[in-house]
Motif scaffolding. Sequence first.
Motif, PDB file in Angstrom:
ATOM      1  N   ALA A 219     -23.519   1.700   9.974  1.00 39.09           N
ATOM      2  CA  ALA A 219     -22.373   2.483  10.444  1.00 39.09           C
ATOM      3  C   ALA A 219     -21.515   1.628  11.372  1.00 39.09           C
ATOM      4  O   ALA A 219     -22.006   1.027  12.326  1.00 39.09           O
ATOM      5  N   GLY A 220     -20.234   1.587  11.067  1.00 39.98           N
ATOM      6  CA  GLY A 220     -19.301   0.832  11.906  1.00 39.98           C
ATOM      7  C   GLY A 220     -19.241  -0.637  11.587  1.00 39.98           C
ATOM      8  O   GLY A 220     -18.483  -1.374  12.197  1.00 39.98           O
ATOM      9  N   GLU A 221     -20.016  -1.133  10.671  1.00 37.87           N
ATOM     10  CA  GLU A 221     -20.034  -2.555  10.324  1.00 37.87           C
ATOM     11  C   GLU A 221     -20.167  -2.684   8.813  1.00 37.87           C
ATOM     12  O   GLU A 221     -21.069  -2.082   8.219  1.00 37.87           O
ATOM     13  N   PRO A 222     -19.290  -3.378   8.140  1.00 31.66           N
ATOM     14  CA  PRO A 222     -18.231  -4.208   8.666  1.00 31.66           C
ATOM     15  C   PRO A 222     -17.007  -3.397   9.080  1.00 31.66           C
ATOM     16  O   PRO A 222     -17.035  -2.170   9.059  1.00 31.66           O
ATOM     17  N   ARG A 223     -15.930  -4.097   9.382  1.00 34.45           N
ATOM     18  CA  ARG A 223     -14.720  -3.435   9.828  1.00 34.45           C
ATOM     19  C   ARG A 223     -14.108  -2.602   8.712  1.00 34.45           C
ATOM     20  O   ARG A 223     -14.441  -2.747   7.549  1.00 34.45           O
ATOM     21  N   LYS A 224     -13.192  -1.747   9.109  1.00 39.48           N
ATOM     22  CA  LYS A 224     -12.534  -0.867   8.160  1.00 39.48           C
ATOM     23  C   LYS A 224     -11.833  -1.663   7.062  1.00 39.48           C
ATOM     24  O   LYS A 224     -11.860  -1.283   5.888  1.00 39.48           O
ATOM     25  N   GLU A 225     -11.202  -2.781   7.428  1.00 37.55           N
ATOM     26  CA  GLU A 225     -10.498  -3.597   6.437  1.00 37.55           C
ATOM     27  C   GLU A 225     -11.460  -4.171   5.404  1.00 37.55           C
ATOM     28  O   GLU A 225     -11.147  -4.237   4.216  1.00 37.55           O
ATOM     29  N   THR A 226     -12.640  -4.552   5.868  1.00 34.38           N
ATOM     30  CA  THR A 226     -13.622  -5.116   4.942  1.00 34.38           C
ATOM     31  C   THR A 226     -14.150  -4.056   3.988  1.00 34.38           C
ATOM     32  O   THR A 226     -14.344  -4.306   2.800  1.00 34.38           O
ATOM     33  N   ARG A 227     -14.381  -2.840   4.517  1.00 38.90           N
ATOM     34  CA  ARG A 227     -14.838  -1.761   3.647  1.00 38.90           C
ATOM     35  C   ARG A 227     -13.790  -1.438   2.591  1.00 38.90           C
ATOM     36  O   ARG A 227     -14.113  -1.176   1.425  1.00 38.90           O
ATOM     37  N   ALA A 228     -12.526  -1.452   2.995  1.00 43.03           N
ATOM     38  CA  ALA A 228     -11.449  -1.220   2.031  1.00 43.03           C
ATOM     39  C   ALA A 228     -11.399  -2.343   0.996  1.00 43.03           C
ATOM     40  O   ALA A 228     -11.115  -2.104  -0.191  1.00 43.03           O
ATOM     41  N   TRP A 229     -11.676  -3.561   1.428  1.00 48.35           N
ATOM     42  CA  TRP A 229     -11.694  -4.706   0.512  1.00 48.35           C
ATOM     43  C   TRP A 229     -12.795  -4.527  -0.535  1.00 48.35           C
ATOM     44  O   TRP A 229     -12.583  -4.756  -1.731  1.00 48.35           O
ATOM     45  N   ILE A 230     -13.965  -4.092  -0.072  1.00 49.32           N
ATOM     46  CA  ILE A 230     -15.074  -3.874  -0.999  1.00 49.32           C
ATOM     47  C   ILE A 230     -14.716  -2.776  -2.001  1.00 49.32           C
ATOM     48  O   ILE A 230     -14.985  -2.906  -3.208  1.00 49.32           O
ATOM     49  N   LYS A 231     -14.108  -1.692  -1.520  1.00 43.53           N
ATOM     50  CA  LYS A 231     -13.703  -0.608  -2.426  1.00 43.53           C
ATOM     51  C   LYS A 231     -12.696  -1.109  -3.456  1.00 43.53           C
ATOM     52  O   LYS A 231     -12.756  -0.736  -4.649  1.00 43.53           O
ATOM     53  N   SER A 232     -11.760  -1.945  -3.016  1.00 41.27           N
ATOM     54  CA  SER A 232     -10.763  -2.489  -3.944  1.00 41.27           C
ATOM     55  C   SER A 232     -11.422  -3.360  -5.010  1.00 41.27           C
ATOM     56  O   SER A 232     -11.077  -3.282  -6.200  1.00 41.27           O
ATOM     57  N   LEU A 233     -12.389  -4.176  -4.604  1.00 43.68           N
ATOM     58  CA  LEU A 233     -13.098  -5.014  -5.573  1.00 43.68           C
ATOM     59  C   LEU A 233     -13.905  -4.156  -6.546  1.00 43.68           C
ATOM     60  O   LEU A 233     -13.999  -4.487  -7.742  1.00 43.68           O
ATOM     61  N   GLU A 234     -14.485  -3.070  -6.050  1.00 46.87           N
ATOM     62  CA  GLU A 234     -15.226  -2.177  -6.947  1.00 46.87           C
ATOM     63  C   GLU A 234     -14.299  -1.566  -7.997  1.00 46.87           C
ATOM     64  O   GLU A 234     -14.658  -1.458  -9.174  1.00 46.87           O
ATOM     65  N   ARG A 235     -13.102  -1.159  -7.568  1.00 50.59           N
ATOM     66  CA  ARG A 235     -12.146  -0.595  -8.528  1.00 50.59           C
ATOM     67  C   ARG A 235     -11.714  -1.648  -9.547  1.00 50.59           C
ATOM     68  O   ARG A 235     -11.598  -1.355 -10.747  1.00 50.59           O
ATOM     69  N   ASP A 236     -11.459  -2.871  -9.078  1.00 55.16           N
ATOM     70  CA  ASP A 236     -11.062  -3.938 -10.004  1.00 55.16           C
ATOM     71  C   ASP A 236     -12.171  -4.224 -11.014  1.00 55.16           C
ATOM     72  O   ASP A 236     -11.911  -4.382 -12.214  1.00 55.16           O
ATOM     73  N   THR A 237     -13.392  -4.276 -10.518  1.00 50.02           N
ATOM     74  CA  THR A 237     -14.520  -4.550 -11.410  1.00 50.02           C
ATOM     75  C   THR A 237     -14.691  -3.446 -12.438  1.00 50.02           C
ATOM     76  O   THR A 237     -14.931  -3.702 -13.626  1.00 50.02           O
ATOM     77  N   GLN A 238     -14.559  -2.188 -11.993  1.00 50.79           N
ATOM     78  CA  GLN A 238     -14.700  -1.060 -12.904  1.00 50.79           C
ATOM     79  C   GLN A 238     -13.613  -1.068 -13.972  1.00 50.79           C
ATOM     80  O   GLN A 238     -13.873  -0.811 -15.153  1.00 50.79           O
ATOM     81  N   SER A 239     -12.389  -1.408 -13.571  1.00 53.87           N
ATOM     82  CA  SER A 239     -11.300  -1.455 -14.551  1.00 53.87           C
ATOM     83  C   SER A 239     -11.529  -2.566 -15.562  1.00 53.87           C
ATOM     84  O   SER A 239     -11.245  -2.394 -16.764  1.00 53.87           O
ATOM     85  N   LEU A 240     -12.057  -3.708 -15.117  1.00 50.80           N
ATOM     86  CA  LEU A 240     -12.349  -4.796 -16.047  1.00 50.80           C
ATOM     87  C   LEU A 240     -13.487  -4.423 -16.995  1.00 50.80           C
ATOM     88  O   LEU A 240     -13.454  -4.778 -18.183  1.00 50.80           O
ATOM     89  N   GLU A 241     -14.489  -3.722 -16.480  1.00 50.04           N
ATOM     90  CA  GLU A 241     -15.586  -3.279 -17.353  1.00 50.04           C
ATOM     91  C   GLU A 241     -15.063  -2.316 -18.423  1.00 50.04           C
ATOM     92  O   GLU A 241     -15.469  -2.393 -19.590  1.00 50.04           O
ATOM     93  N   ASN A 242     -14.165  -1.418 -18.025  1.00 48.27           N
ATOM     94  CA  ASN A 242     -13.571  -0.500 -19.015  1.00 48.27           C
ATOM     95  C   ASN A 242     -12.764  -1.269 -20.052  1.00 48.27           C
ATOM     96  O   ASN A 242     -12.785  -0.929 -21.251  1.00 48.27           O
ATOM     97  N   TYR A 243     -12.058  -2.290 -19.599  1.00 49.72           N
ATOM     98  CA  TYR A 243     -11.257  -3.074 -20.538  1.00 49.72           C
ATOM     99  C   TYR A 243     -12.145  -3.867 -21.491  1.00 49.72           C
ATOM    100  O   TYR A 243     -11.820  -4.024 -22.670  1.00 49.72           O
TER     101      TYR A 243
END
Length: 330
Positions: A219-243
Amino acid sequence: MIQVFCIEGDHLRRVDPKPGEALPAGTLWIDLLNPSAEEDKAVEAWTGAAIPTTEDMAEIEESSRFYTEGGVKYLTVPILHKVDMGHRKIAPVSFVLTDRLLVTVRYSEPKAIDLYIGRATKPGSGLLGPRCSGRSVMLGIIEATTDRLADILEGVTEEIETASQAILHKQAAERPMSTKEFRRLLTRIGSQGTFLSKVRESLSGISRLLAYIQVGVEAGEPRKETRAWIKSLERDTQSLENYVDFLSNKITFLLDTVVGLISVEQNAIIKIFSVAAVGLMPPTLIASIYGMNFHFMPELGEPWGYPVALGIMVLSAILPLFYFRRKGWL
């Protein structure tokens, strides 16, 4: 080979400490490429973490690829390499993540890592900030890998479209494809399907890595920006898997189409032989009759007997073909 990178402002700087010396201040990343036993020991002395061997990296169980030991995270992901050279191989890359330091262990040279090094060591790239850590470097490498996979999939898409044009558009306008052309198309499409399976394997490993990091974050680690970065990478990976799934379905359709066209060509060839056999049956019957050695066959003694027999044989061959044409069988 050992590469050590330190943070310097907004970029990484490579340094070359000798084994036994202390790591420079600000060291974020140690990259091990085809390390020797001595290099493994030197990095273990610097970090206090065990370096996975090639046997450890080859394990396929998820518990062997993603685990935490002594506060150190061990993450192994299969990444494509030698794609531009046409070999299209896949090899594991291990990320050893401590509180602030990242160690990568690899026995291959993925282009994505080289691209990241080129960008991260360039001042003004904006990839790194003053509060970055080894986790930031690892996520940057993962981002570079997904970008590289996206570029690779664009190339695969072009190959599939070219094959599709050759199958669906040229087939109707030009002469039927030869066996050599069908074989070349099948090999071309099949190789892309095999390659897509490797891309899917790499994306699946990246997806599991991101999920492991996300679940294991305190909780609280990593920073909010890093958590958002991880979420963005997850979305990119999921879109590539669908493609990749979409391209795989398209390859399956093209393979089925090629196999269907081969069946059509084979049926056309068999139909020609079948019609030829049926067309020659009446002449063969007539020739067989006149080949009999009976003494009392009146037309054998007539001058018109031979041409009439030939005419009957020709007519008996033409009439079935005409009948087949009227029925639409030809």
